[in-house]
Every structure is written in C-alpha cells, then in structure tokens.
Write an enzyme that holds these catalytic residues in place. Structure first.
Site, mmCIF file in Angstrom:
data_model
loop_
_atom_site.group_PDB
_atom_site.id
_atom_site.type_symbol
_atom_site.label_atom_id
_atom_site.label_comp_id
_atom_site.label_asym_id
_atom_site.label_seq_id
_atom_site.Cartn_x
_atom_site.Cartn_y
_atom_site.Cartn_z
ATOM 1 N N GLY A 1 0.815 -1.214 0.000
ATOM 2 C CA GLY A 1 0.000 0.000 0.000
ATOM 3 C C GLY A 1 0.843 1.256 0.000
ATOM 4 N N GLY B 1 8.181 -1.196 9.482
ATOM 5 C CA GLY B 1 9.589 -1.443 9.203
ATOM 6 C C GLY B 1 10.142 -0.412 8.234
ATOM 7 N N GLY C 1 10.247 -0.141 5.042
ATOM 8 C CA GLY C 1 9.384 0.262 3.924
ATOM 9 C C GLY C 1 8.367 1.302 4.375
ATOM 10 N N THR D 1 9.184 -4.202 13.487
ATOM 11 C CA THR D 1 9.404 -5.306 12.549
ATOM 12 C C THR D 1 10.177 -6.399 13.264
ATOM 13 O OG1 THR D 1 10.692 -6.044 10.613
ATOM 14 C CG2 THR D 1 11.394 -3.993 11.608
ATOM 15 N N ASP E 1 12.336 -8.024 11.853
ATOM 16 C CA ASP E 1 13.648 -8.099 11.206
ATOM 17 C C ASP E 1 14.749 -7.344 11.960
ATOM 18 O OD1 ASP E 1 12.191 -9.447 9.318
ATOM 19 O OD2 ASP E 1 12.178 -7.814 7.857
ATOM 20 N N MET F 1 13.162 -15.958 9.328
ATOM 21 C CA MET F 1 12.939 -14.736 8.543
ATOM 22 C C MET F 1 14.016 -13.683 8.834
ATOM 23 S SD MET F 1 8.841 -14.179 8.522
ATOM 24 C CE MET F 1 7.810 -14.990 7.312
ATOM 25 N N LEU G 1 5.086 -18.346 11.892
ATOM 26 C CA LEU G 1 5.004 -18.625 13.338
ATOM 27 C C LEU G 1 5.818 -17.598 14.106
ATOM 28 C CD1 LEU G 1 5.372 -22.514 13.517
ATOM 29 C CD2 LEU G 1 3.338 -21.145 13.986
ATOM 30 N N GLN G 2 6.861 -17.073 13.438
ATOM 31 C CA GLN G 2 7.725 -16.085 14.099
ATOM 32 C C GLN G 2 7.025 -14.750 14.328
ATOM 33 O OE1 GLN G 2 11.893 -16.439 11.929
ATOM 34 N NE2 GLN G 2 10.239 -17.335 10.770
ATOM 35 N N ARG G 3 5.916 -14.547 13.643
ATOM 36 C CA ARG G 3 5.269 -13.226 13.718
ATOM 37 C C ARG G 3 3.976 -13.243 14.521
ATOM 38 N NH1 ARG G 3 5.651 -10.778 7.731
ATOM 39 N NH2 ARG G 3 3.451 -11.288 7.801
HETATM 40 O O1 F6P Z 1 9.587 -7.862 7.212
HETATM 41 C C1 F6P Z 1 9.035 -8.822 8.047
HETATM 42 C C2 F6P Z 1 8.938 -10.124 7.340
HETATM 43 O O2 F6P Z 1 8.407 -11.068 8.232
HETATM 44 C C3 F6P Z 1 10.249 -10.632 6.736
HETATM 45 O O3 F6P Z 1 11.089 -11.215 7.683
HETATM 46 C C4 F6P Z 1 9.716 -11.571 5.688
HETATM 47 O O4 F6P Z 1 10.619 -11.733 4.620
HETATM 48 C C5 F6P Z 1 8.479 -10.884 5.209
HETATM 49 O O5 F6P Z 1 8.052 -10.038 6.238
HETATM 50 C C6 F6P Z 1 7.387 -11.833 4.842
HETATM 51 O O6 F6P Z 1 6.322 -11.097 4.381
HETATM 52 P P1 F6P Z 1 4.934 -11.762 3.929
HETATM 53 O O7 F6P Z 1 4.278 -12.258 5.156
HETATM 54 O O8 F6P Z 1 4.211 -10.624 3.314
HETATM 55 O O9 F6P Z 1 5.276 -12.847 2.989
#
Ligand code: F6P
Length: 339
Positions: free
Chosen positions: A53, A93, A95, A116, A118, A160, A264-266
């Site tokens: 977006g 993040g 972006g 983020t 990351d 990730m 799972l990391q998010r």
């Molecule tokens: O930027 C966070 C992140 O989880 C990155 O580590 C990963 O490459 C990306 O987003 C994955 O994004 P999406 O869930 O849109 O595939």
C-alpha cells in the site's frame, strides 16, 4: 492511552494507507479507551496491515488484469485535511518508515515507530517484535535438537529477517546451533559440509543449521518464491533451507531435513520485553507530537528511548555488524558461519 489521557482524540487507519482511501471514512476507526483496552498481551494488530500500500506507487488493477502504479500521495494529504487529522504515527519497518519520511518531506506531520521482527531499522537498538521472534525461533531450535540427536540427522531451520541476519544470529547462538548462515556473510557449501563432517568425526552425529531466508552462497543470489503478488514492493524470500538440505545430503551422505519456521515467528503472545518496548515507543511518540518533533522516529538507545530524524533511521538497513561481539561470540563458541 498516552494520547487519550491528554484528552486527544485518536483515530486508527485500517490496512495501512488504504484506510485513508476507503469511501466515506469507512477505513478510519475511533481508538477510544474501549478499542485499546486489554490488547497489550495480544499479537498482530487491531488495525490490520498491508505490504502493498505504498501511496507513491499505489497498485491499481486494469480491466485486462494487469497492474498500473499511481502516485496517490496527494490523496493522503487531502484525506488528512478532510478527516481533520493533525498528526500521523506511522508504525512499521523500513518500507513503511520510508513512506512516512517521504510524506513528512511533503509537509505531513509524522512521527515514526519502528516495528518489525527483522530488527533492520537504523538508529534503534531494537524494533518491537524482534525479541518475540527470537524467542519463538530459539524454542523451535531447542525442539529440533530432539529429532536431530535421536535420528542422527542434520536439521536445517530457515528463519525470517529479509536482508538482515539478526533473528538467525540471536536464535542460533541462544539455541546452540552448529552452523548459522546470514545474508551479511556469503557462505561456502564446502565450509558447511566440513563443519558437519568434523562433528561426525568427533562423535557428534547430528547438526543444527540455522539459515536466514536472505542468506546465499558466495557468488549466488538469494532464493525467492514465485508468487510475490501484485503491488508488492519486494520479492518474497524463501527456499534456501530446502536447497541446502538437498546439497548437504548429497555432500555428507547424512539424512538432512529442513523446516521453514515462517509466520510462526510473527504471531502469538508477545514477549514481555516487546510489550514494554511497544508501550514505551507509543508513549514516546505521543510526547514527540506534543513537542511537535515531526519528521522523527522514536528509537531505543539503551537505556533511553529518544527521537531521531526519520531520514537518519531509514538511510540504510541495519545489518549484523561483522566486527561486533555477536559474530565474535558465535565464532568463539565454535559455531560455523559458513565462511
Ligand atoms: O519484514 C518482516 C517479514 O516477516 C520478513 O522477515 C519476511 O521476509 C516478510 O516479512 C514476509 O512477508 P509476507 O508475510 O508478506 O510474505
């Protein structure tokens, strides 16, 4: 809460800047006390989010199914005027924060908050979400040890992080990985094979390899997934663990299995550290608005949370420093970094 307790009215924009373009203000929600009560311990976002977006290159689908990008940044400013919004807190993040910086350059009063997993945003020690992701990745590595050890296997776990190896390094060192591969250090397959074979010679018949999704062999590009999707700014990274498992099995003769930890990391319950960091960042962002310190981002510079210029924070992605103690700690512990 920090804003509400000052008597300010707060609105949330749903799904990133897309919420501003929704008809009749339907993309804006009232963030009163009821809306923000009892969410500190929950993951995700009550506002929703989007990684496609960018108002400066807004994707619009044509009748034939192809996509065109439009600059809708002026629509953002006019949507702010229409809704009577005095300031924007942009959470995301690099972006999202780059977009926030662009908007701020065009006169929008913006304060950024680095969020983020990351941990690749400059000027801040940590971004919120990162520590929780490291806990999850470390837990996964701990659990993989059981199968690796009982079955004499090489287990390869892909984490990730995009172009930064923060999650891989933190979880890999904490989880006692044998090999950690990060984007900052192009790896040699021979070197990874040698580490596994050396362990074999010393009676260690299993190995754990942690590989960041953005890591790549020297001289080769990162592995990406095909279906990036329309309007997405960056390619989807992924596949390096599977690729590595095939190569390592062929080279070592050992059974190699891979696991992509993925989203799972998010998710799930955020670690106490991240909750506190997010609350500190939120309160600091409100204080920045109060002081009219626009064009800035709140940042953790231990022990303090400070305001730094957005331009400085987004200048370049914060990567794992090769001369830092994190890399040195891994090397001192005998972990191979594939170089
Ligand atoms: O930027 C966070 C992140 O989880 C990155 O580590 C990963 O490459 C990306 O987003 C994955 O994004 P999406 O869930 O849109 O595939």
């Amino acid at each position: 809460m920090a804003a509400l307790s000052r008597g300010w009215e707060v609105v949330g924009i749903k799904k990133g800047y897309g919420g501003l373009f929704a008809p009749d203000g339907s993309g804006l929600i009232d963030m009163d006390r009821d809306a923000v009560r009892g969410i500190t311990h929950t993951g995700g976002t009550i506002l929703g989010t989007s990684n496609r977006g960018n108002p400066f290159s807004w994707p619009v689908e044509n009748d034939d199914g192809s996509w065109t990008e439009l600059d809708r940044s002026a629509d953002v400013t006019s949507a702010f005027d229409t809704a009577g919004i005095d300031a924007l807190i942009a959470i995301g993040g690099d972006g999202s924060l780059s977009i926030a910086h662009e908007l701020s350059m065009r006169g929008l009063p913006v304060v950024g908050v680095p969020k983020t997993i990351d941990n690749d945003v400059g000027s801040t020690f940590f971004t919120f979400g990162f520590v929780t992701a490291c806990y999850i990745a470390t837990d996964a590595i701990d659990r993989l040890h059981s199968t690796a050890e009982s079955h004499d296997r090489v287990m390869i776990i892909e984490v990730m992080g995009r172009d930064a190896g923060w999650i891989a390094m933190h979880s890999g060192v904490a989880g006692s990985a044998d090999v950690i591969l990060i984007p900052e250090i192009p790896f040699g397959l021979d070197s990874v094979v040698e580490k596994i074979c050396d362990r074999e010679r010393h009676g260690r018949h299993f190995s754990i390899v942690v590989v960041a999704e953005g890591a790549a062999p020297a001289g080769e590009g990162q592995r990406t997934l095909e279906d990036a999707g329309a309007g997405r700014e960056e390619a989807r990274l992924g596949g390096v663990a599977e690729w590595l498992a095939d190569r390592l099995e062929a080279e070592t003769g050992k059974e190699c299995r891979h696991l992509v930890l993925g989203h799972l990391q998010r998710g799930g319950v955020p670690a106490a550290y991240d909750r506190l960091l997010a609350l500190r960042f939120g309160a600091a962002a409100v204080r920045s608005i109060e002081m009219r310190a626009f064009g800035t981002m709140v940042a953790l510079q231990p022990p303090r949370v400070v305001a730094v210029p957005l331009a400085e924070a987004i200048r370049q992605r914060k990567l794992v420093p090769l001369d830092g103690d994190l890399v040195q700690t891994a090397r001192d512990r005998g972990i191979s970094l594939g170089d």
